[in-house]
Motif scaffolding. Structure first.
Motif, mmCIF file in Angstrom:
data_model
loop_
_atom_site.group_PDB
_atom_site.id
_atom_site.type_symbol
_atom_site.label_atom_id
_atom_site.label_comp_id
_atom_site.label_asym_id
_atom_site.label_seq_id
_atom_site.Cartn_x
_atom_site.Cartn_y
_atom_site.Cartn_z
ATOM 1 N N VAL A 166 0.727 -1.245 -0.176
ATOM 2 C CA VAL A 166 0.048 -0.184 0.020
ATOM 3 C C VAL A 166 0.844 1.222 0.108
ATOM 4 N N TYR A 167 2.035 1.208 0.620
ATOM 5 C CA TYR A 167 3.057 2.419 0.794
ATOM 6 C C TYR A 167 3.487 2.867 -0.438
ATOM 7 N N VAL A 168 3.943 1.649 -1.056
ATOM 8 C CA VAL A 168 4.455 1.828 -2.276
ATOM 9 C C VAL A 168 3.394 2.452 -3.536
ATOM 10 N N LEU A 169 2.419 1.760 -3.698
ATOM 11 C CA LEU A 169 1.428 2.224 -4.425
ATOM 12 C C LEU A 169 0.934 3.642 -4.264
ATOM 13 N N THR A 170 0.693 4.099 -2.970
ATOM 14 C CA THR A 170 0.481 5.290 -2.545
ATOM 15 C C THR A 170 1.330 6.578 -3.199
ATOM 16 N N ALA A 171 2.505 5.968 -2.768
ATOM 17 C CA ALA A 171 3.835 6.795 -3.403
ATOM 18 C C ALA A 171 3.715 6.816 -4.773
ATOM 19 N N PHE A 172 3.466 5.952 -5.709
ATOM 20 C CA PHE A 172 3.158 5.985 -7.037
ATOM 21 C C PHE A 172 2.265 6.875 -7.578
ATOM 22 N N GLY A 173 0.778 6.695 -7.010
ATOM 23 C CA GLY A 173 -0.203 7.640 -7.211
ATOM 24 C C GLY A 173 0.159 9.125 -6.884
ATOM 25 N N THR A 174 0.493 9.435 -5.509
ATOM 26 C CA THR A 174 0.951 10.835 -5.143
ATOM 27 C C THR A 174 1.842 11.413 -5.816
ATOM 28 N N ALA A 175 2.934 10.789 -6.490
ATOM 29 C CA ALA A 175 3.890 11.427 -7.180
ATOM 30 C C ALA A 175 3.426 11.868 -8.533
ATOM 31 N N MET A 176 2.681 10.960 -9.069
ATOM 32 C CA MET A 176 1.699 11.391 -10.304
ATOM 33 C C MET A 176 1.145 12.591 -10.132
ATOM 34 N N ILE A 177 0.268 12.529 -9.121
ATOM 35 C CA ILE A 177 -0.510 13.731 -9.098
ATOM 36 C C ILE A 177 0.356 15.082 -8.655
ATOM 37 N N GLY A 178 1.421 14.924 -7.831
ATOM 38 C CA GLY A 178 2.250 15.890 -7.812
ATOM 39 C C GLY A 178 2.857 16.477 -8.865
ATOM 40 N N ALA A 179 3.283 15.375 -9.916
ATOM 41 C CA ALA A 179 3.866 15.929 -11.056
ATOM 42 C C ALA A 179 2.581 16.876 -11.924
ATOM 43 N N LEU A 180 1.339 16.248 -11.825
ATOM 44 C CA LEU A 180 0.427 17.188 -12.463
ATOM 45 C C LEU A 180 -0.025 18.399 -11.999
ATOM 46 N N ILE A 181 0.374 18.494 -10.485
ATOM 47 C CA ILE A 181 0.000 19.491 -9.755
ATOM 48 C C ILE A 181 0.937 20.682 -10.233
ATOM 49 N N PHE A 182 2.166 20.158 -10.461
ATOM 50 C CA PHE A 182 3.267 21.352 -10.802
ATOM 51 C C PHE A 182 3.257 21.730 -11.947
ATOM 52 N N LEU A 183 2.924 20.669 -12.939
ATOM 53 C CA LEU A 183 2.691 21.001 -14.552
ATOM 54 C C LEU A 183 1.675 22.081 -14.580
ATOM 55 N N MET A 184 0.703 22.283 -13.701
ATOM 56 C CA MET A 184 -0.644 23.180 -13.837
ATOM 57 C C MET A 184 -0.030 24.436 -13.167
ATOM 58 N N LYS A 185 0.890 24.395 -12.209
ATOM 59 C CA LYS A 185 1.487 25.609 -11.834
ATOM 60 C C LYS A 185 2.506 26.124 -12.475
ATOM 61 N N LEU A 186 3.060 25.403 -13.332
ATOM 62 C CA LEU A 186 4.216 25.578 -14.288
ATOM 63 C C LEU A 186 5.586 26.260 -13.633
#
Ligand SMILES: Nc1ncnc2c1ncn2[C@@H]1O[C@H](COP(=O)(O)OP(=O)(O)OP(=O)(O)O)[C@@H](O)[C@H]1O
Ligand SMILES: [Mg+2]
Lengths: 348, 289, 235
Positions: A223-243
């Motif tokens: 669960v920890y690893v999968l959560t890191a997987f998803g959280t990092a993708m969302i993090g990447a998206l968030i900062f792509l939006m912020k530029l």
């Protein structure tokens, strides 16, 4: 041939069938948002979606696996920085970078877990925070990515995503919607799998689960690893939006953990619907109270404490208990089924 | 050579401050298995209480301790009685989330009252006095006082824990709450006393922090982390271990800073993580009887 | 007119969550009396003692002690009124030395004949080992320390939950041999025992619990073996 009671295992209930229908409608409306909403609306919805995803991931971690982390900003920031690094240093397409950031963060999370899992309970929580701090401090040492003051996404890479600003905004919005749906679907699938049963058993009684042959540490690690997987993708998206990214925004404990925890607690921890309800309440409070400045955060903290002490199952917990509602079918129940054609006995 | 000796000495002295951060944290964990996420913010709160006391009464910071310590102890008692006792039980989440919420409330309350500006307590002449204790090796009076106070605080806590009726009540309650009640101990009161004591130590730490460096409402979480690292490095449940943990953390940071200013905090965290990897029980774990 | 009993438990119902462990249980203890409570595993004996000591609050019914209602009083208040419990399994504090375990028993500050020297006179072996951690004692010594710890609060009523559990018969005999010295001061005693013979020998009055209900009660010398085993096993 013996007379047998026929049954099958079902997940759905009446309310969850209505729920599934509703979800389909909501998804349709959301998918069409670029055609009915203005720019500001799109931005708000995209941000809201990312918070639904982050909170759902945290809920999986804390509410189901009992891993109360206050350091998930480590993976939000890691995802963001991985995206910027890939785009700036290797010329990777930003959207591809999002999908590469996930597995890299998952790989990073394994040694992190090896360390932090040595700490029990609440000390685990602070341990994860230390790791996030280390990530933040390391990020500010990377001078090609702007060191402590951060860096912007190069204009060329932004333009490469889509020629016009509007097209880019649509693209990012749909991406946010798709990723969030993906994360939610993955969580539901996980909870409905064999591992999901193990997780529920662990949540209900860790010692009993262990003695029933469930490898608790392994399930938690997954669960920890999968959560890191998803959280990092969302993090990447968030900062792509912020530029733009900087160590302090990328690894902010307030933005990526405090808010996420409050959302989950207020909505209902340990329930799949909780983070969704919580995010809507959170954004509503933010829109109405944001004039209050820091008082608004103070109120959030107080609301979270009150909910934790007097309604520990959160708002969705109250609703579900009173009306027996369940929007997403997760619990299993047996349906006795006399009308089904009698199939042959195994020995026949 | 002497330069490095000076660096290490400064690290040892600041380690005393970290040990005080850690002692309060360790105390309440020992008595009631509560990890107080708001611990660092309470340290900062104590610094602001001291700021108000010194400004309104014109006291110098060290004298202000006479008021700040009891004030924080009362806050601690009330906090435990009114709020935190309700969170204790088998479930890990309530205490964690409630103290997390408390942390946010304290930070933003301080921000509202005092703005984000940096503050500092002025202690006057003691701040600048230094003594040479060897060729090229200097010790500031204030850091020295602070370290001596830290040692005294740890020694006093150790005494209290193992030599007084209150300490006996702490240990008994930690062992077995319901049997402790059978001895006539009101465990809610015992827990509140533990939190009062923890915040008394927090008050001392907060005042020294405020004299030593600038502070603002946002620096609490980092103090929590330093305290936590000192606890884990030293070994859970050991007061003197806490002092050792604080000193190790202080020296690591000082050496890191000497190499590169950007490495001060990182060096501390890395030493913590290395110790967690090779010796997760800490350097001086409590020997269970 | 008869003097009111020291302890009067009146038809209490006690629950663990939704599970009811005691059903309308009543029991009285006179001053200076020794009362035995017997019953099979899970009959509710410990639950009864815990309710009297204030560790659990009965949902219905009342408990009076020395004329005062204590049914809703928490345990730390009950001990100050003069009821001490020697819990099942002894449960000494492992972080405390033997002497500290005894001293903490006196924490409630009730005056009376029981002091540290007197406990050491009763159980000399504890005096020899006073500075050791409680965990270093043998089972029998731990039981002595647990009894001593309870006595240190100078109770009017001492509740003993299975003090013979897990001890060699000879040690049980030694401990029971001390009971007269303890009750001599006019203290009342409730003993819970699985060992029926031991209980009948020590007690004047016997109550037998079965699945949370009183199945039999009477003077120890009036009860026949058959009546007891019928009440005990419910046959
Ligand atoms: N903490 C608890 N939670 C739920 N049920 C309990 C608890 N403690 C005891 N019970 C139940 O209450 C009933 C009475 O238990 P109790 O311990 O009073 O029995 P007992 O007569 O003392 O038995 P024993 O001789 O084994 O000590 C039993 O059915 C037991 O399972
Ligand atoms: Mg029992």
């Amino acid at each position: 041939m013996s007379e047998q009671v026929r049954y099958r295992v079902e997940h759905a209930t009446r309310s969850s069938r209505i729920g599934v229908g509703l979800i389909a409608i909501v998804l349709m409306v959301l998918a069409l948002a670029p055609f009915w909403g203005d720019r500001q609306m799109l931005r708000l919805l995209a941000e809201l979606l990312t918070f639904v995803a982050l909170a759902s991931l945290w809920n999986l971690l804390a509410g189901y696996a009992g891993l109360v982390s206050v350091g998930q900003q480590a993976f939000v920031g890691l995802g963001g920085y991985l995206l910027f690094a890939m785009v700036i240093l290797a010329g990777v397409h930003p959207i591809a970078a999002i999908f590469i950031a996930g597995p890299i963060a998952a790989a990073v999370s394994i040694p992190v877990a090896a360390l932090t899992f040595r700490l029990r309970g609440a000390y685990f929580a602070i341990g994860t925070w230390v790791v996030a701090e280390v990530f933040r401090l390391l990020a500010s040492q990377v001078s090609v990515l702007g060191g402590g003051s951060g860096v912007s996404l190069p204009a060329a890479a932004v333009i490469a995503m889509a020629p016009t600003r509007q097209a880019r905004e649509f693209e990012i919005y749909w991406l946010a919607l798709a990723l969030t749906v993906l994360v939610l679907a993955a969580i539901v699938t996980l909870l409905r799998s064999r591992h999901g049963l193990a997780l529920t058993a662990i949540r209900d009684n860790e010692v009993a689960a262990q003695s029933n042959g469930i490898d608790v540490t392994r399930v938690k690690l997954i669960v920890y690893v999968l959560t890191a997987f998803g959280t990092a993708m969302i993090g990447a998206l968030i900062f792509l939006m912020k530029l733009r990214i900087s160590p302090d925004t990328a690894f902010s404990v307030n933005d990526w953990t405090a808010f996420v925890i409050f959302i989950t607690v207020i909505g209902g921890i340990g329930r799949i619907e909780g983070p969704i309800i919580g995010t809507i309440i959170f954004f509503f409070m933010r829109q109405t109270l944001s004039d209050l400045g820091s008082l608004y955060l103070l109120i959030m903290g107080a609301v979270a404490i009150v909910v934790m002490l007097w309604a520990p199952k959160g708002l969705w917990g109250l609703i579900a208990e009173r009306y027996g509602w369940q929007a997403l079918p997760l619990q299993r129940h047996l349906v006795f089924d006399d009308t089904a054609p009698r199939s042959r006995d195994k020995r026949a | 050579m002497t330069e490095w000796l000076n660096v290490i000495l400064q690290g040892v002295l600041i380690g005393g401050l970290y040990a005080m951060f850690a002692a309060g944290l360790s105390l309440i964990f020992g008595v009631m298995r509560l990890v107080n996420i708001a611990h660092g913010d309470l340290i900062v709160l104590a610094a602001y209480v001291a700021l108000m006391v010194t400004q309104t009464l014109g006291l110098d910071p060290l004298t202000s301790l006479l008021l700040v310590v009891p004030a924080m102890a009362i806050i601690g008692y009330a906090l435990q009685r009114l709020l935190l006792n309700r969170t204790l039980g088998d479930d890990l989440l309530p205490p964690l989330l409630v103290t997390f919420g408390l942390s946010i409330i304290i930070q933003n309350g301080l921000l509202e009252l005092f703005t984000a500006d940096s503050r500092k307590l002025q202690a006057g002449a003691v701040e600048t006095m230094t003594y040479q204790i060897g060729t090229g090796i200097w010790v500031g009076l204030l850091p020295f006082i602070q370290f001596a106070v830290a040692v005294a605080v740890i020694a006093a806590l150790q005494m209290l824990f193992y030599r007084t009726a209150l300490g006996r009540a702490f240990r008994a309650t930690s062992d077995d709450q319901s049997v402790a009640q059978l001895m006539g101990l009101d465990t809610r009161h015992v827990f509140a006393m533990a939190m009062a004591l923890s915040l008394a130590v927090v008050a001392i730490a907060g005042v020294f922090l405020a004299v030593r460096s600038n502070f603002d409402p946002a620096i609490g979480p980092a103090r929590l982390i330093f305290g936590f690292e000192a606890v884990i490095i030293g070994g859970l449940g050991s007061m003197w271990g806490t002092l050792a943990g604080g000193v190790i953390l202080g020296v690591s940071q000082a050496i890191g800073a000497q190499i590169d200013p950007g490495w001060q905090l990182l060096a501390g965290h890395i030493v913590f993580l290395v110790i967690l990897a090779v010796r997760p029980q800490g350097l001086f774990p409590k020997v269970s009887g | 007119m008869r003097e009111a009993p020291l302890l009067d438990v009146d038809a209490i119902d006690v629950f663990y969550g939704d599970f009811q462990a005691l059903f309308g249980v009543s029991l009285t203890v006179e001053r200076g009396q020794v009362v035995a409570v017997i019953g099979a595993n899970g009959a509710g004996k410990s639950t009864l003692l815990r309710a009297i000591a204030g560790l659990m609050q009965p949902r219905r019914g009342g408990i009076h002690f020395n004329g005062a209602a204590i049914g809703n009083a928490p345990a730390f208040a009950v001990v100050k009124r003069g009821i001490a419990l020697v819990p099942e399994g002894r449960r000494l504090f492992p972080s405390l030395s033997v002497e500290e375990n005894l001293r903490i028993g006196g924490q409630s500050g009730r005056p009376g004949p029981w002091t540290l020297p007197r406990i050491y006179k009763l159980f000399p072996v504890l005096s020899e080992r006073r500075h050791l951690p409680a965990t270093a004692l043998s089972g029998g010594q731990q039981q002595m320390a647990a009894i001593g710890r309870a006595l240190m609060s100078n109770p009017d009523l001492l509740l003993c939950d299975e003090i013979s559990l897990g001890l060699a018969p000879i040690i049980v005999r030694d401990i029971y041999a001390q009971l007269p010295a303890i009750v001599g001061d006019g203290m009342s005693l409730v003993i819970v025992e699985q060992d029926i013979a031991q209980a009948l020998k020590a007690a004047a009055q016997v109550y037998c619990l079965q699945e949370g209900r009183i199945a039999l009660q009477g003077a120890a010398r009036d009860l026949t073996r058959d009546a007891i085993s019928a009440a005990y096993f419910g046959v």
